[in-house]
Design a protein around this motif. Sequence first.
Motif: not given
Length: 150
Positions: A110-123
């Motif tokens: 869940x933590x990794x999915x949340x982090x992935x979805x909040x960081x949409x771009x490399x920036x």
Amino acid sequence: MTDADRIVGDAVEDAGDDEDSALEELVAGVVMALIFLVGFGLLALGVSWFWIVFPVGFAGVLPAALALVRIYESRRGDDADESMTTETEDALETLRRRYATGELSEEEFEAKVERLLETETVTDARKSTAARRRESNAGEAERESAFDRD
């Protein structure tokens, strides 16, 4: 909020949408330089119809060049959006597979999915990582100062 504030706010938002990209500015500068060069070159050569270059250039060639740049940038942006969506889908699939095989616990997944979805771009990912490091460093500094007080 008064009507005047709303109008000013809308005007500021609209002005922000009309910002030219660096490529648009470059193309506009080059095209205008060429228009002036050709127009004044014809004047220097004594051509009586030199003035036709200016309306044709500024009313026809310049808008056409800028339209081509905008089309190019929009297509390039669409390609980037598609690749970003594909990368996100691939990353989610990898996380699902790791969770299914038991490599990740439910909390980690869940933590990794949340982090992935909040960081949409490399920036965004870099900013998020930098913010987590700052928070981590601040927490360490707090612990050290508390340890020094004891």
